[in-house]
Structure formats: structure tokens, C-alpha cells
Design an enzyme around this catalytic site. Structure first.
Site, PDB file in Angstrom:
ATOM      1  N   ASN A   9     -37.854  18.314 -27.328  1.00 47.63           N
ATOM      2  CA  ASN A   9     -38.719  17.419 -27.498  1.00 47.63           C
ATOM      3  C   ASN A   9     -39.856  17.819 -27.700  1.00 47.63           C
ATOM      4  O   ASN A   9     -40.572  18.301 -26.860  1.00 47.63           O
ATOM      5  CB  ASN A   9     -38.727  16.503 -26.138  1.00 47.63           C
ATOM      6  N   TRP A  10     -40.461  17.597 -28.933  1.00 48.61           N
ATOM      7  CA  TRP A  10     -41.494  18.247 -29.382  1.00 48.61           C
ATOM      8  C   TRP A  10     -42.978  17.462 -29.014  1.00 48.61           C
ATOM      9  O   TRP A  10     -44.003  18.083 -29.144  1.00 48.61           O
ATOM     10  CB  TRP A  10     -41.709  18.638 -31.022  1.00 48.61           C
ATOM     11  N   LYS A  11     -42.561  16.276 -28.632  1.00 53.33           N
ATOM     12  CA  LYS A  11     -43.706  15.309 -28.002  1.00 53.33           C
ATOM     13  C   LYS A  11     -44.650  15.349 -29.136  1.00 53.33           C
ATOM     14  O   LYS A  11     -44.468  15.312 -30.258  1.00 53.33           O
ATOM     15  CB  LYS A  11     -44.403  15.960 -26.891  1.00 53.33           C
ATOM     16  N   HIS A  96     -38.731   8.179 -21.600  1.00 57.36           N
ATOM     17  CA  HIS A  96     -39.121   9.362 -21.069  1.00 57.36           C
ATOM     18  C   HIS A  96     -40.290   9.091 -20.005  1.00 57.36           C
ATOM     19  O   HIS A  96     -41.108   8.015 -20.116  1.00 57.36           O
ATOM     20  CB  HIS A  96     -39.951  10.171 -22.263  1.00 57.36           C
ATOM     21  N   GLU A  98     -43.292  10.075 -19.590  1.00 56.20           N
ATOM     22  CA  GLU A  98     -44.478   9.904 -20.197  1.00 56.20           C
ATOM     23  C   GLU A  98     -44.807   8.585 -20.783  1.00 56.20           C
ATOM     24  O   GLU A  98     -45.767   7.862 -21.004  1.00 56.20           O
ATOM     25  CB  GLU A  98     -44.752  10.951 -21.200  1.00 56.20           C
ATOM     26  N   GLU A 168     -35.171  14.238 -15.295  1.00 56.53           N
ATOM     27  CA  GLU A 168     -36.604  14.978 -15.670  1.00 56.53           C
ATOM     28  C   GLU A 168     -37.610  14.739 -14.424  1.00 56.53           C
ATOM     29  O   GLU A 168     -38.209  13.678 -14.645  1.00 56.53           O
ATOM     30  CB  GLU A 168     -37.019  14.618 -17.189  1.00 56.53           C
ATOM     31  N   GLY A 174     -43.751  19.994 -17.900  1.00 58.50           N
ATOM     32  CA  GLY A 174     -45.222  20.864 -18.300  1.00 58.50           C
ATOM     33  C   GLY A 174     -46.020  21.523 -17.345  1.00 58.50           C
ATOM     34  O   GLY A 174     -46.949  21.935 -17.479  1.00 58.50           O
ATOM     35  N   SER A 213     -39.694  22.241 -17.481  1.00 57.16           N
ATOM     36  CA  SER A 213     -39.953  23.547 -17.455  1.00 57.16           C
ATOM     37  C   SER A 213     -39.018  24.603 -17.595  1.00 57.16           C
ATOM     38  O   SER A 213     -38.775  25.702 -17.237  1.00 57.16           O
ATOM     39  CB  SER A 213     -40.973  24.025 -16.332  1.00 57.16           C
ATOM     40  N   GLY A 234     -39.082  20.834 -23.355  1.00 55.77           N
ATOM     41  CA  GLY A 234     -40.527  20.559 -24.192  1.00 55.77           C
ATOM     42  C   GLY A 234     -41.077  21.660 -24.721  1.00 55.77           C
ATOM     43  O   GLY A 234     -40.835  22.209 -25.814  1.00 55.77           O
ATOM     44  N   GLY A 235     -41.821  22.341 -24.109  1.00 58.13           N
ATOM     45  CA  GLY A 235     -42.590  23.399 -24.420  1.00 58.13           C
ATOM     46  C   GLY A 235     -42.083  24.617 -24.989  1.00 58.13           C
ATOM     47  O   GLY A 235     -42.539  24.922 -26.113  1.00 58.13           O
TER      48      GLY A 235
END
Ligand code: 13P
Length: 251
Positions: A9-11, A96, A98, A168, A174, A213, A234-235
């Protein structure tokens, strides 16, 4: 046998040019992980066409990070599931944390988004997970159960067979603070039990990904748990090297 999935997930990261380069790098190396691992990358809307072109026929599926709850019409700024499907998108991340937190997505909205996704043959990656305060209060099972029953229980069994779930925990996203493999397994098994109460054996076929993470150091232990079928990353999905290493972390 459930699918093993490494999903990125590149956000809201990368320009289209950077994203296309990243997608091409991932596609060129994905075979290092073998064919029994499914790779999915979810870039921003603006990148989708180019990323699909860069990955076509190379064993990397492409997902969007959201879709509209309505089919079409006067909804400024929204992108419909039909639009996504028409350009070759296969998956869509829905619910998600967010989006629940910053954009007010509720179970009611998510029911409609899932319906749009299925109507257009997109596979939803439906996210659930508790906040830190909810875990500290011992409410994480109740929170996750409600996120499943209020949305996923409305699906027919044939739709459940085309669903991916991502657990999640919000406190792990993150933050560099990963759930332990035991914590992940405990709640993944719980999610599967909640699914089985409504859908019976079909629950055994639903991939449940862990997100929060995930990195090349912790992935193997997490993915080694019986009910952890991969990761929503993510990251660490923003670099080909770390994402590929995560994809190679299945036993
Ligand atoms: P991080 O891997 O950056 O913690 O993000 C997890 C996530 O939210 C994926 O959807």
C-alpha cells in the site's frame, strides 16, 4: 491451501514517474519469491494506468487504495469501481484505518463500497484493526468482530470466496511497533472463527494479511504463523529491495 500474498500500500507517496519505476523494479524481481506468492501493489490513482502497463503479464497485480460508494454521477473528486476495473485494476483496499479515521468511513459506507467493488469484479482487501486505546482497554476482539459482522456478514458466500482481509492494528501502522507474531496469530484465528460462524468452511479459504510495520526482518516470523497469510505493507513497500525480501519471507 490459501494464497500467500505480499501486498504493498503505497498510500500518498511517489510521483507517477517514481511509482512506475518502482513497479517495474518489483515486476522484474518478483520471480525471486516463486510463483506461489501473489504480489499486489496499490499505488495512487494517478499512477494506475502506467503501473498496470509496467507490470502487465509479469505476475504483479495492481490495486487501488479506495473507490466510491456510488456507481457514478455528481460526486466531485470520487473515482468509481467501474473506472478502476475498466483500466485493468484487480484489487481495491477498502476500510483502511486512515480512511476510517480521516475521512469518516463507516460500516454503512463500506457496505456500499464493497458492493461496488464486487459489481465490477474488483477483489476487496478489507481492512480491520483496533486503536491503541481499544487494545489497552481489552476491547480489540469486540472492535474487530464488529468491523467484520457489520460489513462482511452482509456478503454472500460466493463473494466471501473473493475477499482478502487485512488485520492492521492502528498502533502498529507507521510506528515501527509491530504486533508480535503471537498477537497477530491470536487475532487472525479469531477473525477466521468469526467468519466461520457465518460462512462455515469458506472461512478457511479467505487470506488474512497482517499489516503494521512489516519489514524484511519481522516478515518471516509473522508469515510463519498458521493464520497469517501474508502482509499489507506500507513503508517497506516503497523500495523494491525490501518489498521483494518481504515477498521471499514465506516458508
Ligand atoms: P506501515 O507498513 O508503513 O506500518 O503501514 C501499514 C499499512 O497501513 C498498510 O496498509
Amino acid at each position: 491451501m490459501r494464497k500467500k500474498i505480499a501486498a504493498g500500500n503505497w498510500k500518498m507517496n511517489t510521483t507517477p514517474a517514481q511509482g512506475t519505476e518502482l513497479a517495474a523494479a518489483i515486476a522484474s524481481r518478483r520471480n525471486e519469491a516463486g510463483n506461489d506468492v501473489d504480489f499486489i501493489i496499490c499505488p495512487p490513482f494517478t499512477h494506475l494506468t502506467e503501473v498496470i502497463r509496467a507490470t502487465r503479464g509479469k505476475g504483479v497485480a495492481v490495486g487501488a487504495q479506495n473507490c466510491a460508494a456510488e456507481p457514478k454521477g455528481a460526486y466531485t473528486g470520487e473515482v468509481s469501481a467501474e473506472m478502476l476495473a475498466s483500466i485493468g485494476v484487480d484489487y481495491v483496499i477498502l476500510g483502511h484505518s486512515e480512511r476510517r479515521q480521516y475521512y469518516g468511513e463507516t460500516s454503512e459506507t463500506l457496505n456500499r463500497k464493497l458492493e461496488m467493488a464486487y459489481a465490477n469484479n474488483l477483489t476487496p482487501i478489507y481492512c480491520v484493526g483496533e486503536k491503541l486505546s481499544e487494545r489497552e482497554a481489552g476491547k480489540h476482539f469486540d472492535v474487530v468482530k464488529a468491523q467484520i459482522t457489520e460489513v462482511i456478514y452482509n456478503l454472500s458466500a460466493d463473494k466471501l470466496a473473493r475477499l482478502v482481509i487485512a488485520y492492521e492494528p492502528v498502533w502498529a501502522i507507521g510506528t515501527g511497533k509491530t504486533a508480535t507474531s503471537a498477537q497477530a496469530q491470536e487475532i487472525h484465528a479469531f477473525i477466521r472463527k468469526v467468519l466461520a460462524e457465518k460462512f462455515g468452511d469458506t472461512a478457511d479459504t479467505v487470506p488474512i494479511l497482517y499489516g503494521g510495520s512489516v519489514n524484511p526482518k519481522n516478515a518471516a516470523e509473522l508469515f510463519g504463523m498458521p493464520d497469517v497469510d501474508g502482509g499489507l505493507v506500507g513503508g517497506a513497500s516503497l523500495e523494491a529491495e525490501s518489498f521483494i525480501q518481504i515477498g521471499k519471507s514465506f516458508r
